[in-house]
Design an enzyme around this catalytic site. Structure first.
Site, PDB file in Angstrom:
ATOM      1  CG  LEU A  55      23.855 -34.558  29.585  1.00  0.00           C
ATOM      2  CD1 LEU A  55      24.727 -35.339  30.602  1.00  0.00           C
ATOM      3  CD2 LEU A  55      24.559 -34.680  28.170  1.00  0.00           C
TER       4      LEU A  55
ATOM      5  CG  HIS B  88      23.161 -36.486  25.466  1.00  0.00           C
ATOM      6  ND1 HIS B  88      22.200 -35.706  25.789  1.00  0.00           N
ATOM      7  CD2 HIS B  88      23.803 -35.918  24.579  1.00  0.00           C
ATOM      8  CE1 HIS B  88      22.166 -34.511  25.217  1.00  0.00           C
ATOM      9  NE2 HIS B  88      23.393 -34.820  24.399  1.00  0.00           N
TER      10      HIS B  88
ATOM     11  N   GLY C 294      26.930 -39.848  18.182  1.00  0.00           N
ATOM     12  CA  GLY C 294      25.534 -40.380  17.646  1.00  0.00           C
ATOM     13  C   GLY C 294      25.522 -40.323  16.377  1.00  0.00           C
TER      14      GLY C 294
ATOM     15  CE  LYS D 273      18.555 -35.818  16.767  1.00  0.00           C
ATOM     16  NZ  LYS D 273      19.056 -34.219  16.945  1.00  0.00           N
ATOM     17  CG  ASP D 274      24.224 -34.584  15.917  1.00  0.00           C
ATOM     18  OD1 ASP D 274      23.819 -33.388  15.512  1.00  0.00           O
ATOM     19  OD2 ASP D 274      23.815 -35.075  17.074  1.00  0.00           O
TER      20      ASP D 274
ATOM     21  CD  GLN E  90      28.615 -33.369  16.045  1.00  0.00           C
ATOM     22  OE1 GLN E  90      28.398 -32.405  16.101  1.00  0.00           O
ATOM     23  NE2 GLN E  90      28.481 -34.443  16.973  1.00  0.00           N
TER      24      GLN E  90
ATOM     25  CB  SER F 156      16.744 -33.391  19.922  1.00  0.00           C
ATOM     26  OG  SER F 156      17.486 -32.151  19.867  1.00  0.00           O
ATOM     27  CB  SER F 157      19.418 -30.530  23.749  1.00  0.00           C
ATOM     28  OG  SER F 157      20.361 -31.608  24.373  1.00  0.00           O
TER      29      SER F 157
HETATM   30  P1  AMP Z   1      24.807 -32.744  21.534  1.00  0.00           P
HETATM   31  O1  AMP Z   1      24.672 -32.437  23.195  1.00  0.00           O
HETATM   32  O2  AMP Z   1      23.500 -32.494  20.940  1.00  0.00           O
HETATM   33  O3  AMP Z   1      26.022 -32.032  21.025  1.00  0.00           O
HETATM   34  O4  AMP Z   1      25.026 -34.430  21.324  1.00  0.00           O
HETATM   35  C1  AMP Z   1      26.000 -34.988  22.009  1.00  0.00           C
HETATM   36  C2  AMP Z   1      26.288 -36.327  21.272  1.00  0.00           C
HETATM   37  O5  AMP Z   1      25.170 -36.958  21.612  1.00  0.00           O
HETATM   38  C3  AMP Z   1      26.462 -36.324  19.787  1.00  0.00           C
HETATM   39  O6  AMP Z   1      27.417 -37.422  19.336  1.00  0.00           O
HETATM   40  C4  AMP Z   1      24.912 -36.470  19.160  1.00  0.00           C
HETATM   41  O7  AMP Z   1      24.985 -37.272  17.983  1.00  0.00           O
HETATM   42  C5  AMP Z   1      24.578 -37.648  20.396  1.00  0.00           C
HETATM   43  N1  AMP Z   1      23.293 -37.599  20.442  1.00  0.00           N
HETATM   44  C6  AMP Z   1      22.173 -36.791  20.347  1.00  0.00           C
HETATM   45  N2  AMP Z   1      20.990 -37.047  20.319  1.00  0.00           N
HETATM   46  C7  AMP Z   1      21.107 -38.411  20.299  1.00  0.00           C
HETATM   47  C8  AMP Z   1      20.086 -39.519  19.966  1.00  0.00           C
HETATM   48  N3  AMP Z   1      18.881 -39.259  20.088  1.00  0.00           N
HETATM   49  N4  AMP Z   1      20.558 -40.648  19.691  1.00  0.00           N
HETATM   50  C9  AMP Z   1      21.811 -40.976  19.723  1.00  0.00           C
HETATM   51  N5  AMP Z   1      22.773 -39.975  20.057  1.00  0.00           N
HETATM   52  C10 AMP Z   1      22.402 -38.711  20.283  1.00  0.00           C
END
Ligand code: AMP
Length: 296
Positions: free
Chosen positions: A34, A38, A166, A168-169, A172, A204-205
């Site tokens: 995280l 997130h 987000g 961002k995706d 998705q 981003s992770s």
């Molecule tokens: P993930 O852990 O990468 O699957 O992301 C989990 C959620 O966090 C998803 O809804 C992503 O779109 C959101 N998310 C990841 N990075 C960001 C970011 N930089 N800004 C906004 N939301 C994010």
């Protein structure tokens, strides 16, 4: 106080207790590792709901055979800390076996990663092709079936009033909006803006994989997107012309997988840049795949 549950049963009991008290539930699904991106979703969830649940689950069914499932960062201890500092009420962090008993060996918690096993033993949610046959769906075959399946499962387990995703995706997000609508899942899907580092790189992770040098080069990704916006604001709307100019912003060591222009809601290809055009890209540098986008 932060609760951390790994079983569906405990999680359901806690949610039922909150619902009996008349409290609303906000849900933020994640794969962990995280970061402030997130937490921007958590902030929105806290504003809108009484209790906030974050799931931490690196979902095996959304990774392709040659993708980074095994080495995806798993940092539950620091995830707990950041959730606790940001007022999250519960983390749901199940094992693969808890989520996919039919795909795991009876004595193991390890996930048996074979596509034929998944299609043989697991009910899968298949989002419409119009949404999956572009952007990341082109190179990540089956990825959005895995995403849709796990999100439906998580929504059924948590039964939140609102779920936060987000921008961002973006693909998705569009897919999740579509299947929750198509399948009449009673949840509000709340889109949240992209959180960026001060130099513009989207949090981003996977940024953790970048060397310092690559991290610097990666700042050119957002420069490309900003150039598209700048051209649009100047009235240039021919997509070929815009692409040609904007791609020059990208550092030469970064390879562009795609740069696409779509309607942000319908995911239909656009012939001209216009309002609500999603400009989305995926790149690779040093074998790290990053995605980013803007809506002009
Ligand atoms: P993930 O852990 O990468 O699957 O992301 C989990 C959620 O966090 C998803 O809804 C992503 O779109 C959101 N998310 C990841 N990075 C960001 C970011 N930089 N800004 C906004 N939301 C994010």
């Amino acid at each position: 106080m932060l609760l951390v549950n790994s079983t569906i049963k405990e999680t359901r009991e806690q949610i039922a207790e909150w619902k009996n008290q008349g409290l609303t539930i906000g849900f933020v699904p994640t794969m962990g590792a995280l970061h402030i991106g997130h937490m921007s979703l958590v902030k929105e969830a806290k504003k809108a709901c009484d209790k906030v649940v974050v799931s931490v689950f690196v979902n095996p069914t959304q990774f392709g055979p040659n993708e980074d499932f095994e080495c995806y960062p798993r940092t539950l201890d620091s995830d707990k800390k950041i959730c606790s500092e940001n007022g999250v009420d519960m983390i749901f962090a199940p094992s693969a076996k808890e989520m996919y008993p039919s795909l795991c060996d009876s004595s193991e918690t390890t996930y048996n990663k074979s596509e034929s096993l998944t299609s043989k033993y697991l009910t899968t949610v298949k989002p419409p092709e119009n949404f999956t046959n572009k952007l990341c769906g082109k190179s990540r075959l089956g990825h959005f079936d895995g995403v849709a399946t796990v999100v439906v499962k998580l929504l059924n387990i948590i039964q939140p009033d609102k779920a936060f995703f987000g921008q961002k995706d973006a693909q998705q997000l569009a897919i999740i909006k579509q299947f929750t609508h198509d399948l009449n899942i009673p949840v509000d899907i709340i889109p949240c803006p992209i959180k960026r580092e001060p130099d513009g790189l989207a949090c981003s992770s996977r940024n953790k994989y970048l060397t310092q040098e690559s991290r610097q080069k990666a700042t050119s990704i957002y420069r490309l997107l900003k150039k598209v916006k700048e051209l649009h604001d100047k009235g240039v709307n021919n997509i070929n012309e815009v692409s040609e100019i904007a791609i020059n912003e990208l550092h030469p060591d970064i390879s562009l997988e795609y740069l696409e222009f779509l309607n942000a809601d319908s995911m239909q290809n656009q012939v001209k840049l216009s309002k609500n055009t999603l400009v989305a890209l995926a790149v690779k540098l040093d074998n790290v795949r990053l995605i980013d986008n803007i809506v002009v």
